[in-house]
Design an enzyme around this catalytic site. Structure first.
Site, PDB file in Angstrom:
ATOM      1  N   GLU A  65       0.610  -1.123   0.599  1.00  0.00           N
ATOM      2  CA  GLU A  65      -0.145  -0.064  -0.506  1.00  0.00           C
ATOM      3  C   GLU A  65       0.869   1.211   0.434  1.00  0.00           C
ATOM      4  O   GLU A  65       0.092   2.545  -0.139  1.00  0.00           O
ATOM      5  CB  GLU A  65      -0.737   0.288   1.147  1.00  0.00           C
ATOM      6  CG  GLU A  65      -1.672  -1.057   1.189  1.00  0.00           C
ATOM      7  CD  GLU A  65      -1.721  -2.775   1.089  1.00  0.00           C
ATOM      8  OE1 GLU A  65      -2.137  -3.083   0.643  1.00  0.00           O
ATOM      9  OE2 GLU A  65      -0.568  -2.580   2.148  1.00  0.00           O
ATOM     10  N   VAL A  88       9.771  -6.289   3.506  1.00  0.00           N
ATOM     11  CA  VAL A  88       9.400  -7.141   3.098  1.00  0.00           C
ATOM     12  C   VAL A  88      10.156  -8.433   3.126  1.00  0.00           C
ATOM     13  O   VAL A  88      11.988  -9.107   2.843  1.00  0.00           O
ATOM     14  CB  VAL A  88       8.980  -7.854   1.728  1.00  0.00           C
ATOM     15  CG1 VAL A  88       8.090  -8.818   1.420  1.00  0.00           C
ATOM     16  CG2 VAL A  88       7.860  -6.509   1.313  1.00  0.00           C
ATOM     17  N   ILE A  89       9.912  -9.853   4.276  1.00  0.00           N
ATOM     18  CA  ILE A  89      10.717 -10.593   4.095  1.00  0.00           C
ATOM     19  C   ILE A  89      10.389 -12.165   3.581  1.00  0.00           C
ATOM     20  O   ILE A  89       9.537 -12.354   4.021  1.00  0.00           O
ATOM     21  CB  ILE A  89      10.391 -11.098   6.120  1.00  0.00           C
ATOM     22  CG1 ILE A  89      11.189  -9.737   6.688  1.00  0.00           C
ATOM     23  CG2 ILE A  89      11.928 -12.204   6.403  1.00  0.00           C
ATOM     24  CD1 ILE A  89      10.993  -9.479   8.141  1.00  0.00           C
ATOM     25  N   HIS A  95       4.762 -14.701  -2.583  1.00  0.00           N
ATOM     26  CA  HIS A  95       4.226 -13.405  -1.997  1.00  0.00           C
ATOM     27  C   HIS A  95       4.931 -12.184  -1.708  1.00  0.00           C
ATOM     28  O   HIS A  95       4.971 -11.720  -2.517  1.00  0.00           O
ATOM     29  CB  HIS A  95       2.854 -13.608  -0.909  1.00  0.00           C
ATOM     30  CG  HIS A  95       2.421 -12.584   0.043  1.00  0.00           C
ATOM     31  ND1 HIS A  95       1.733 -12.326  -1.015  1.00  0.00           N
ATOM     32  CD2 HIS A  95       2.603 -11.809   0.319  1.00  0.00           C
ATOM     33  CE1 HIS A  95       1.131 -11.311   0.092  1.00  0.00           C
ATOM     34  NE2 HIS A  95       2.125 -10.940   0.404  1.00  0.00           N
TER      35      HIS A  95
END
Length: 161
Positions: A65, A88-89, A95
């Protein structure tokens, strides 16, 4: 793997940002990390003469977002630049790839559409420890680096007007 401290830079290479206005969009997902990144960005902006009133912070649910949050800043405020903070891991599914690609493309589109710096302050790591190392850990703070980039890009743009 990063080989330098993300918080290390030559202070003299960064102009004063007095009078510049910044928006910061922070993803709530992985907030232990994104909150530390945001604090690093805020501290660095202040170190370069940005006043509290010239920093606006908004939160979005996740990293995906961030571009829309950045667009809202472009359309509803008078900021000179927007710093997008996320993390982001890598997990067991694809994904990770979709989120990283989406936020990267979205950030690029914002820069070009609004002719305004939108700074990619997003960590994309293989594991949580790598993220912690880059959010104030032994590799510094990516938020510092994002703030320095924002200041330099605003100065570049204003110097060309």
């Amino acid at each position: 793997m990063a080989t330098k401290n993300l918080s290390a830079y030559n202070l003299e290479s960064v102009p004063s940002a007095k009078g510049y206005k910044f928006g910061i969009v922070v993803a709530e997902w992985n907030y232990e990390i994104t909150g530390a990144l945001a604090q690093g960005a805020i501290d660095t902006l202040k170190k370069h003469d940005v006043q509290d009133d010239d920093i606006q912070i908004k939160h979005v649910p996740g990293t995906f977002e961030l571009p829309l949050g950045g667009q809202f800043f472009a359309e509803y405020s008078d900021v000179d630049a927007v710093i997008l903070i996320g993390c982001v891991i890598q997990g067991d599914t694809r994904h990770f790839d979709f989120i990283c690609n989406g936020v990267t493309q979205g950030t690029t589109e914002l820069n070009l559409k609004y002719n305004k710096p939108f700074i990619f302050g997003v960590l994309t790591t293989n594991n949580e420890q790598q993220a912690l190392d880059r959010a104030g850990g032994n590799l510094g703070n990516k938020g510092d680096e994002a703030a320095v980039t924002a200041i330099k890009m605003v100065a570049l743009q204003k110097g060309m007007q």
